[in-house]
Scaffold this motif. Structure first.
Motif, PDB file in Angstrom:
ATOM      1  N   LEU A 198       0.824  -1.206   0.000  1.00 56.22           N
ATOM      2  CA  LEU A 198       0.000   0.000   0.000  1.00 56.22           C
ATOM      3  C   LEU A 198       0.862   1.261   0.000  1.00 56.22           C
ATOM      4  CD1 LEU A 198      -2.732  -1.153   2.531  1.00 56.22           C
ATOM      5  CD2 LEU A 198      -2.951  -0.960   0.034  1.00 56.22           C
ATOM      6  N   GLU A 199       1.941   1.263   0.759  1.00 57.53           N
ATOM      7  CA  GLU A 199       2.833   2.424   0.796  1.00 57.53           C
ATOM      8  C   GLU A 199       3.486   2.662  -0.564  1.00 57.53           C
ATOM      9  OE1 GLU A 199       5.355   1.313   4.075  1.00 57.53           O
ATOM     10  OE2 GLU A 199       4.084   2.359   5.534  1.00 57.53           O
ATOM     11  N   ARG A 200       3.895   1.585  -1.206  1.00 54.01           N
ATOM     12  CA  ARG A 200       4.530   1.706  -2.526  1.00 54.01           C
ATOM     13  C   ARG A 200       3.526   2.200  -3.571  1.00 54.01           C
ATOM     14  NH1 ARG A 200       7.642  -3.076  -5.816  1.00 54.01           N
ATOM     15  NH2 ARG A 200       8.104  -1.822  -7.634  1.00 54.01           N
ATOM     16  N   SER A 201       2.310   1.694  -3.512  1.00 56.41           N
ATOM     17  CA  SER A 201       1.275   2.127  -4.440  1.00 56.41           C
ATOM     18  C   SER A 201       0.942   3.600  -4.233  1.00 56.41           C
ATOM     19  CB  SER A 201       0.016   1.264  -4.273  1.00 56.41           C
ATOM     20  OG  SER A 201      -0.954   1.600  -5.233  1.00 56.41           O
ATOM     21  N   LEU A 202       0.841   4.021  -2.981  1.00 61.16           N
ATOM     22  CA  LEU A 202       0.576   5.428  -2.672  1.00 61.16           C
ATOM     23  C   LEU A 202       1.690   6.323  -3.210  1.00 61.16           C
ATOM     24  CD1 LEU A 202      -0.992   7.706  -1.254  1.00 61.16           C
ATOM     25  CD2 LEU A 202       0.286   7.125   0.829  1.00 61.16           C
ATOM     26  N   ALA A 203       2.936   5.914  -3.030  1.00 60.51           N
ATOM     27  CA  ALA A 203       4.069   6.702  -3.527  1.00 60.51           C
ATOM     28  C   ALA A 203       3.990   6.850  -5.043  1.00 60.51           C
ATOM     29  CB  ALA A 203       5.398   6.059  -3.115  1.00 60.51           C
ATOM     30  N   TRP A 204       3.593   5.801  -5.736  1.00 62.81           N
ATOM     31  CA  TRP A 204       3.455   5.830  -7.191  1.00 62.81           C
ATOM     32  C   TRP A 204       2.382   6.834  -7.597  1.00 62.81           C
ATOM     33  CZ3 TRP A 204      -0.281   4.597 -10.825  1.00 62.81           C
ATOM     34  CH2 TRP A 204       0.159   4.358 -12.131  1.00 62.81           C
ATOM     35  N   VAL A 205       1.241   6.800  -6.903  1.00 66.87           N
ATOM     36  CA  VAL A 205       0.153   7.742  -7.196  1.00 66.87           C
ATOM     37  C   VAL A 205       0.617   9.172  -6.941  1.00 66.87           C
ATOM     38  CG1 VAL A 205      -2.126   8.547  -6.441  1.00 66.87           C
ATOM     39  CG2 VAL A 205      -1.711   6.090  -6.758  1.00 66.87           C
ATOM     40  N   GLU A 206       1.255   9.403  -5.799  1.00 65.77           N
ATOM     41  CA  GLU A 206       1.681  10.757  -5.444  1.00 65.77           C
ATOM     42  C   GLU A 206       2.767  11.289  -6.379  1.00 65.77           C
ATOM     43  OE1 GLU A 206       2.468  10.298  -1.227  1.00 65.77           O
ATOM     44  OE2 GLU A 206       0.455  11.063  -0.768  1.00 65.77           O
ATOM     45  N   ALA A 207       3.505  10.374  -7.040  1.00 66.37           N
ATOM     46  CA  ALA A 207       4.520  10.779  -8.012  1.00 66.37           C
ATOM     47  C   ALA A 207       3.899  11.115  -9.374  1.00 66.37           C
ATOM     48  CB  ALA A 207       5.572   9.679  -8.163  1.00 66.37           C
ATOM     49  N   GLY A 208       2.597  10.879  -9.526  1.00 64.73           N
ATOM     50  CA  GLY A 208       1.918  11.249 -10.763  1.00 64.73           C
ATOM     51  C   GLY A 208       1.680  10.133 -11.752  1.00 64.73           C
ATOM     52  N   GLY A 209       1.969   8.886 -11.342  1.00 67.11           N
ATOM     53  CA  GLY A 209       1.735   7.747 -12.234  1.00 67.11           C
ATOM     54  C   GLY A 209       2.812   7.632 -13.289  1.00 67.11           C
ATOM     55  N   THR A 210       2.400   7.312 -14.504  1.00 71.11           N
ATOM     56  CA  THR A 210       3.304   7.141 -15.638  1.00 71.11           C
ATOM     57  C   THR A 210       2.707   7.874 -16.833  1.00 71.11           C
ATOM     58  OG1 THR A 210       2.179   5.190 -16.502  1.00 71.11           O
ATOM     59  CG2 THR A 210       3.893   4.805 -14.844  1.00 71.11           C
ATOM     60  N   PRO A 211       3.431   7.962 -17.950  1.00 67.76           N
ATOM     61  CA  PRO A 211       2.829   8.576 -19.141  1.00 67.76           C
ATOM     62  C   PRO A 211       1.536   7.886 -19.579  1.00 67.76           C
ATOM     63  CG  PRO A 211       5.180   8.407 -19.412  1.00 67.76           C
ATOM     64  CD  PRO A 211       4.841   7.651 -18.146  1.00 67.76           C
ATOM     65  N   ASP A 212       1.412   6.587 -19.286  1.00 73.37           N
ATOM     66  CA  ASP A 212       0.190   5.862 -19.669  1.00 73.37           C
ATOM     67  C   ASP A 212      -0.984   6.133 -18.739  1.00 73.37           C
ATOM     68  OD1 ASP A 212       1.466   4.719 -21.820  1.00 73.37           O
ATOM     69  OD2 ASP A 212       2.015   2.915 -20.736  1.00 73.37           O
ATOM     70  N   VAL A 213      -0.693   6.447 -17.499  1.00 71.68           N
ATOM     71  CA  VAL A 213      -1.732   6.755 -16.523  1.00 71.68           C
ATOM     72  C   VAL A 213      -1.320   8.036 -15.819  1.00 71.68           C
ATOM     73  CG1 VAL A 213      -3.051   5.982 -14.535  1.00 71.68           C
ATOM     74  CG2 VAL A 213      -2.140   4.290 -16.123  1.00 71.68           C
ATOM     75  N   GLN A 214      -1.980   9.118 -16.140  1.00 68.60           N
ATOM     76  CA  GLN A 214      -1.651  10.405 -15.521  1.00 68.60           C
ATOM     77  C   GLN A 214      -2.534  10.580 -14.288  1.00 68.60           C
ATOM     78  OE1 GLN A 214      -2.279  13.242 -18.606  1.00 68.60           O
ATOM     79  NE2 GLN A 214      -0.473  12.614 -19.732  1.00 68.60           N
ATOM     80  N   LEU A 215      -1.898  10.824 -13.162  1.00 71.57           N
ATOM     81  CA  LEU A 215      -2.618  10.977 -11.897  1.00 71.57           C
ATOM     82  C   LEU A 215      -2.295  12.324 -11.284  1.00 71.57           C
ATOM     83  CD1 LEU A 215      -1.783   7.447 -10.532  1.00 71.57           C
ATOM     84  CD2 LEU A 215      -4.022   8.213 -11.280  1.00 71.57           C
ATOM     85  N   THR A 216      -3.315  12.974 -10.782  1.00 73.53           N
ATOM     86  CA  THR A 216      -3.152  14.225 -10.082  1.00 73.53           C
ATOM     87  C   THR A 216      -3.850  14.106  -8.736  1.00 73.53           C
ATOM     88  OG1 THR A 216      -3.207  15.420 -12.181  1.00 73.53           O
ATOM     89  CG2 THR A 216      -3.508  16.728 -10.169  1.00 73.53           C
ATOM     90  N   VAL A 217      -3.093  14.142  -7.659  1.00 73.17           N
ATOM     91  CA  VAL A 217      -3.687  14.073  -6.326  1.00 73.17           C
ATOM     92  C   VAL A 217      -4.410  15.389  -6.055  1.00 73.17           C
ATOM     93  CG1 VAL A 217      -3.238  13.792  -3.865  1.00 73.17           C
ATOM     94  CG2 VAL A 217      -1.951  12.425  -5.528  1.00 73.17           C
ATOM     95  N   THR A 218      -5.679  15.277  -5.678  1.00 71.47           N
ATOM     96  CA  THR A 218      -6.496  16.456  -5.454  1.00 71.47           C
ATOM     97  C   THR A 218      -6.915  16.617  -4.001  1.00 71.47           C
ATOM     98  OG1 THR A 218      -8.489  15.222  -6.071  1.00 71.47           O
ATOM     99  CG2 THR A 218      -7.393  16.485  -7.811  1.00 71.47           C
ATOM    100  N   GLY A 219      -6.650  15.629  -3.203  1.00 73.36           N
ATOM    101  CA  GLY A 219      -7.034  15.718  -1.791  1.00 73.36           C
ATOM    102  C   GLY A 219      -6.467  14.628  -0.974  1.00 73.36           C
TER     103      GLY A 219
END
Length: 111
Positions: free
Chosen positions: A90-111
């Motif tokens: 879970l910690e590793r997955s959260l770090a990936w999300v907070e880093a913005g994902g990858t070019p294939d999956v763009q993630l923006t933390v909003t809250g």
């Protein structure tokens, strides 16, 4: 998950999510979700991993009884899995999300 994310739980339909992010795929599909989340189901608890289960193959080998989908981890009995290993996933997955994902999956933390 609340302890890991530092965010309060909220519901996303039947999913209990912690924090929020906006996702966008190259196909144009986009939406909003929790940065970490799970759904208590009759058959098993479903844990959602934006970075997919393949990113955690070594840890999953040490987790204990579970099954997987592309981005889902299914656990029938939390008492039978190694909670330290689950936390690291879970910690590793959260770090990936907070880093913005990858070019294939763009993630923006909003809250």
């Amino acid at each position: 998950m609340q302890e890991i994310t530092g965010r309060e739980p909220q519901t996303w339909g039947t999913i209990i999510g912690f924090g929020s992010c906006h996702y966008r795929y190259p196909t144009g599909t986009e939406g909003d979700s929790g940065v970490l989340g799970f759904a208590p189901r009759k058959a098993a608890t479903t844990i959602y991993l934006f970075d997919g289960v393949d990113a955690h193959s070594e840890a999953l080998a040490e987790l204990g009884p579970h099954t997987t989908g592309v981005g889902c981890l299914y656990i029938k009995d939390l008492e039978q899995v190694d909670l330290d290993v689950l936390r690291s996933i879970l910690e590793r997955s959260l770090a990936w999300v907070e880093a913005g994902g990858t070019p294939d999956v763009q993630l923006t933390v909003t809250g």
